[in-house]
Design a protein around this motif. Structure first.
Motif, PDB file in Angstrom:
ATOM      1  N   GLY A 198       0.851  -1.189   0.000  1.00  0.00           N
ATOM      2  CA  GLY A 198       0.000   0.000   0.000  1.00  0.00           C
ATOM      3  C   GLY A 198       0.879   1.228   0.000  1.00  0.00           C
ATOM      4  N   LYS A 199       0.282   2.383   0.150  1.00  0.00           N
ATOM      5  CA  LYS A 199       1.098   3.590   0.186  1.00  0.00           C
ATOM      6  C   LYS A 199       2.021   3.577   1.405  1.00  0.00           C
ATOM      7  N   VAL A 200       1.525   3.021   2.495  1.00  0.00           N
ATOM      8  CA  VAL A 200       2.292   3.041   3.740  1.00  0.00           C
ATOM      9  C   VAL A 200       2.687   1.630   4.207  1.00  0.00           C
ATOM     10  N   ARG A 201       1.793   0.670   4.018  1.00  0.00           N
ATOM     11  CA  ARG A 201       2.029  -0.664   4.575  1.00  0.00           C
ATOM     12  C   ARG A 201       2.477  -1.669   3.533  1.00  0.00           C
ATOM     13  N   ASP A 202       3.316  -2.624   3.954  1.00  0.00           N
ATOM     14  CA  ASP A 202       3.658  -3.780   3.142  1.00  0.00           C
ATOM     15  C   ASP A 202       2.893  -4.970   3.701  1.00  0.00           C
ATOM     16  N   LEU A 203       2.296  -5.744   2.811  1.00  0.00           N
ATOM     17  CA  LEU A 203       1.451  -6.858   3.230  1.00  0.00           C
ATOM     18  C   LEU A 203       2.070  -8.187   2.819  1.00  0.00           C
ATOM     19  N   TYR A 204       2.150  -9.101   3.774  1.00  0.00           N
ATOM     20  CA  TYR A 204       2.616 -10.453   3.500  1.00  0.00           C
ATOM     21  C   TYR A 204       1.468 -11.422   3.748  1.00  0.00           C
ATOM     22  N   LEU A 217       0.487 -10.459   7.468  1.00  0.00           N
ATOM     23  CA  LEU A 217       1.447  -9.691   8.247  1.00  0.00           C
ATOM     24  C   LEU A 217       1.435  -8.282   7.656  1.00  0.00           C
ATOM     25  N   LEU A 218       0.987  -7.330   8.444  1.00  0.00           N
ATOM     26  CA  LEU A 218       0.925  -5.928   8.002  1.00  0.00           C
ATOM     27  C   LEU A 218       2.114  -5.198   8.603  1.00  0.00           C
ATOM     28  N   VAL A 219       2.961  -4.669   7.755  1.00  0.00           N
ATOM     29  CA  VAL A 219       4.154  -3.973   8.242  1.00  0.00           C
ATOM     30  C   VAL A 219       4.048  -2.497   7.855  1.00  0.00           C
ATOM     31  N   ARG A 254      -6.070 -11.187  11.190  1.00  0.00           N
ATOM     32  CA  ARG A 254      -6.899 -12.122  10.448  1.00  0.00           C
ATOM     33  C   ARG A 254      -7.201 -11.513   9.084  1.00  0.00           C
ATOM     34  N   LYS A 255      -7.013 -12.314   8.053  1.00  0.00           N
ATOM     35  CA  LYS A 255      -7.290 -11.791   6.710  1.00  0.00           C
ATOM     36  C   LYS A 255      -8.799 -11.623   6.554  1.00  0.00           C
ATOM     37  N   ALA A 256      -9.194 -10.435   6.139  1.00  0.00           N
ATOM     38  CA  ALA A 256     -10.620 -10.135   6.027  1.00  0.00           C
ATOM     39  C   ALA A 256     -10.992  -9.899   4.571  1.00  0.00           C
ATOM     40  N   VAL A 295     -15.606   0.261   0.965  1.00  0.00           N
ATOM     41  CA  VAL A 295     -15.825   1.665   1.331  1.00  0.00           C
ATOM     42  C   VAL A 295     -14.904   2.077   2.470  1.00  0.00           C
ATOM     43  N   GLU A 296     -14.619   3.354   2.521  1.00  0.00           N
ATOM     44  CA  GLU A 296     -13.937   3.943   3.659  1.00  0.00           C
ATOM     45  C   GLU A 296     -15.020   4.575   4.515  1.00  0.00           C
ATOM     46  N   CYS A 297     -15.023   4.229   5.798  1.00  0.00           N
ATOM     47  CA  CYS A 297     -16.094   4.682   6.687  1.00  0.00           C
ATOM     48  C   CYS A 297     -15.611   5.912   7.455  1.00  0.00           C
ATOM     49  N   THR A 325     -15.614   5.919  -1.508  1.00  0.00           N
ATOM     50  CA  THR A 325     -15.103   4.715  -2.172  1.00  0.00           C
ATOM     51  C   THR A 325     -13.653   4.527  -1.785  1.00  0.00           C
ATOM     52  N   LYS A 326     -13.144   3.316  -1.930  1.00  0.00           N
ATOM     53  CA  LYS A 326     -11.730   3.037  -1.704  1.00  0.00           C
ATOM     54  C   LYS A 326     -11.058   3.020  -3.066  1.00  0.00           C
ATOM     55  N   ALA A 327     -10.317   4.074  -3.370  1.00  0.00           N
ATOM     56  CA  ALA A 327      -9.711   4.168  -4.699  1.00  0.00           C
ATOM     57  C   ALA A 327      -8.439   3.322  -4.775  1.00  0.00           C
ATOM     58  N   ASP A 328      -8.096   2.872  -5.973  1.00  0.00           N
ATOM     59  CA  ASP A 328      -6.815   2.198  -6.177  1.00  0.00           C
ATOM     60  C   ASP A 328      -5.699   3.228  -6.075  1.00  0.00           C
ATOM     61  N   PHE A 340     -12.415   4.705   9.058  1.00  0.00           N
ATOM     62  CA  PHE A 340     -12.281   3.290   9.423  1.00  0.00           C
ATOM     63  C   PHE A 340     -12.416   2.421   8.178  1.00  0.00           C
ATOM     64  N   GLU A 341     -11.798   1.241   8.250  1.00  0.00           N
ATOM     65  CA  GLU A 341     -12.047   0.222   7.230  1.00  0.00           C
ATOM     66  C   GLU A 341     -12.481  -1.047   7.946  1.00  0.00           C
ATOM     67  N   PHE A 342     -13.556  -1.630   7.456  1.00  0.00           N
ATOM     68  CA  PHE A 342     -14.057  -2.871   8.030  1.00  0.00           C
ATOM     69  C   PHE A 342     -13.941  -3.997   7.016  1.00  0.00           C
ATOM     70  N   ALA A 346     -10.779  -3.369  10.793  1.00  0.00           N
ATOM     71  CA  ALA A 346      -9.492  -3.808  10.239  1.00  0.00           C
ATOM     72  C   ALA A 346      -8.584  -2.601  10.021  1.00  0.00           C
ATOM     73  N   ASP A 347      -7.493  -2.841   9.293  1.00  0.00           N
ATOM     74  CA  ASP A 347      -6.552  -1.797   8.910  1.00  0.00           C
ATOM     75  C   ASP A 347      -5.974  -1.098  10.143  1.00  0.00           C
ATOM     76  N   GLU A 348      -5.576   0.157   9.988  1.00  0.00           N
ATOM     77  CA  GLU A 348      -5.107   0.956  11.129  1.00  0.00           C
ATOM     78  C   GLU A 348      -6.313   1.702  11.683  1.00  0.00           C
TER      79      GLU A 348
HETATM   80  P1  ATP Z   1      -5.738   2.369   0.583  1.00  0.00           P
HETATM   81  O1  ATP Z   1      -5.529   3.817   0.200  1.00  0.00           O
HETATM   82  O2  ATP Z   1      -6.506   1.570  -0.386  1.00  0.00           O
HETATM   83  O3  ATP Z   1      -6.127   2.179   2.037  1.00  0.00           O
HETATM   84  P2  ATP Z   1      -3.239   2.357   1.386  1.00  0.00           P
HETATM   85  O4  ATP Z   1      -2.257   2.851   0.432  1.00  0.00           O
HETATM   86  O5  ATP Z   1      -3.767   3.184   2.501  1.00  0.00           O
HETATM   87  O6  ATP Z   1      -4.364   1.814   0.529  1.00  0.00           O
HETATM   88  P3  ATP Z   1      -1.968   0.757   3.253  1.00  0.00           P
HETATM   89  O7  ATP Z   1      -2.662   1.367   4.408  1.00  0.00           O
HETATM   90  O8  ATP Z   1      -0.562   1.083   2.976  1.00  0.00           O
HETATM   91  O9  ATP Z   1      -2.827   0.976   1.957  1.00  0.00           O
HETATM   92  O10 ATP Z   1      -2.081  -0.827   3.288  1.00  0.00           O
HETATM   93  C1  ATP Z   1      -3.064  -1.489   4.008  1.00  0.00           C
HETATM   94  C2  ATP Z   1      -3.968  -2.285   3.081  1.00  0.00           C
HETATM   95  O11 ATP Z   1      -4.372  -3.487   3.755  1.00  0.00           O
HETATM   96  C3  ATP Z   1      -5.243  -1.537   2.745  1.00  0.00           C
HETATM   97  O12 ATP Z   1      -5.565  -1.765   1.394  1.00  0.00           O
HETATM   98  C4  ATP Z   1      -6.284  -2.206   3.643  1.00  0.00           C
HETATM   99  O13 ATP Z   1      -7.560  -2.145   3.073  1.00  0.00           O
HETATM  100  C5  ATP Z   1      -5.776  -3.615   3.739  1.00  0.00           C
HETATM  101  N1  ATP Z   1      -6.135  -4.336   4.973  1.00  0.00           N
HETATM  102  C6  ATP Z   1      -6.059  -3.888   6.240  1.00  0.00           C
HETATM  103  N2  ATP Z   1      -6.444  -4.826   7.137  1.00  0.00           N
HETATM  104  C7  ATP Z   1      -6.774  -5.923   6.426  1.00  0.00           C
HETATM  105  C8  ATP Z   1      -7.263  -7.242   6.763  1.00  0.00           C
HETATM  106  N3  ATP Z   1      -7.461  -7.617   8.029  1.00  0.00           N
HETATM  107  N4  ATP Z   1      -7.510  -8.106   5.752  1.00  0.00           N
HETATM  108  C9  ATP Z   1      -7.302  -7.727   4.453  1.00  0.00           C
HETATM  109  N5  ATP Z   1      -6.845  -6.526   4.070  1.00  0.00           N
HETATM  110  C10 ATP Z   1      -6.586  -5.616   5.031  1.00  0.00           C
END
Ligand code: ATP
Ligand code: MG
Length: 290
Positions: free
Chosen positions: A12-18, A25-27, A96-98, A103-105, A149-152, A204-206, A216-218
């Protein structure tokens, strides 16, 4: 150790996902984004602040909303990540992978940012009519739920109506996300207020795990929220803030938003780092562990 030698499955812009199967694993890196661009400089300790503040909130919100966190303890890292424990400590979450909702809440308790701009133009925020006479940073009678909306990556999020979220996911889930968002915001707002911080708005993101809706998310970080110092709160003007408004202001004054964003001066990097750490310390009442 400045990073990990294992390529992430997603970035993502900030996080690396494994991807670990049922878990992720969200880093959180020290990258910073503004105006939907990732800036060329890292903000020291930012990833650790975001992660540890999220973990603090998940615990405080226990009983209000279920969340995705499994562990942030290095002893729970999968074997292949152990060599990077020193880098990962404090900045990772096993979750937990969700199945994420699209949508962004967003919840707004105060008039700021794009909400303020729309109110000035037409007396509404995300289409919701508000009383006359509100000013920059006014506290709203009732917090507003204004989904987007959650944009790419590279695209801009777009505000949508509550009705549109019903079309996207059905009334039951749309109502659940709205009600949870408002409840979580109110709980967090009250805690922050007791610590001298105003949460002006937040996102928030759910997602869904095993059929249940989880947060979920941060959560409630300076990246996802506007935090204002309560003792200096004065409606009628922009508020000083603990978030990246400082960086946005510097960019606005020094960049026309064409081409790549410029490097930040060392002083701006340092002050931004201090603001993130100050937000963490004030909200949690804990000293930030470097
Ligand atoms: P976006 O702008 O779409 O949020 P971002 O650039 O903010 O992307 P990051 O915050 O860097 O992305 O990365 C986190 C990503 O992991 C987000 O796309 C988020 O929706 C996703 N995410 C967070 N928690 C979970 C989860 N439990 N299961 C699946 N995906 C998740
Ligand atoms: Mg994000």
């Amino acid at each position: 150790m400045s990073g990990i030698d294992i390529a992430p499955d997603a970035r993502g812009k900030v996080r690396d996902l494994y991807d670990l199967g049922d878990q992720l694993l969200l880093v959180a890196s020290d990258r910073i984004s503004a105006f939907d661009y990732v800036l060329p400089d890292d903000i020291p300790h930012k990833g650790a602040v975001l992660t540890q503040l999220s973990c603090f909130w998940f615990e405080l919100l226990d009983g209000v909303v279920e969340n995705h966190l499994v562990s942030s303890d290095v002893r729970d890292l999968p074997e292949r990540f152990r060599p990077y424990a020193d880098y990962l400590r404090g900045r990772f979450m096993l979750v937990r992978k969700a199945q994420m909702f699209p949508v962004e809440c967003i919840v707004r308790g105060y008039l700021a940012g794009s909400g303020l701009a729309e109110y000035r133009r037409q007396g509404t925020v995300c289409g919701i009519r508000l009383p006359d006479g509100l000013v920059n940073s006014s506290r709203l009678e009732q917090p507003l739920y204004t989904p987007s909306t959650k944009a790419d990556i590279g695209d801009h999020d777009e505000n949508i109506s509550f009705e549109r979220t019903v079309e996207l996911m059905g009334a039951r889930d749309a109502e659940a996300l709205r009600d949870l968002s408002l409840k979580v915001y109110a709980t967090a707002r009250d805690h922050a207020a007791s610590r001298g911080i105003v949460i002006a708005d937040t996102k928030f993101e759910f997602g869904r795990v095993d059929g249940r809706i989880v947060l979920a998310d941060e959560v409630l970080t300076p990246d996802s929220s506007r935090f204002w110092p309560g003792d200096r709160y004065q409606p009628g003007a922009d508020q000083p803030s603990f978030d990246k408004q400082y960086v946005r202001d510097w960019l606005t004054a020094n960049w026309d938003r064409t081409g790549e964003p410029p490097h930040l001066p060392a002083e701006v990097i340092e002050r931004t780092s201090q603001k993130y750490i100050a937000a963490y310390e004030q909200i949690t009442g804990r000293a930030f562990a470097y």
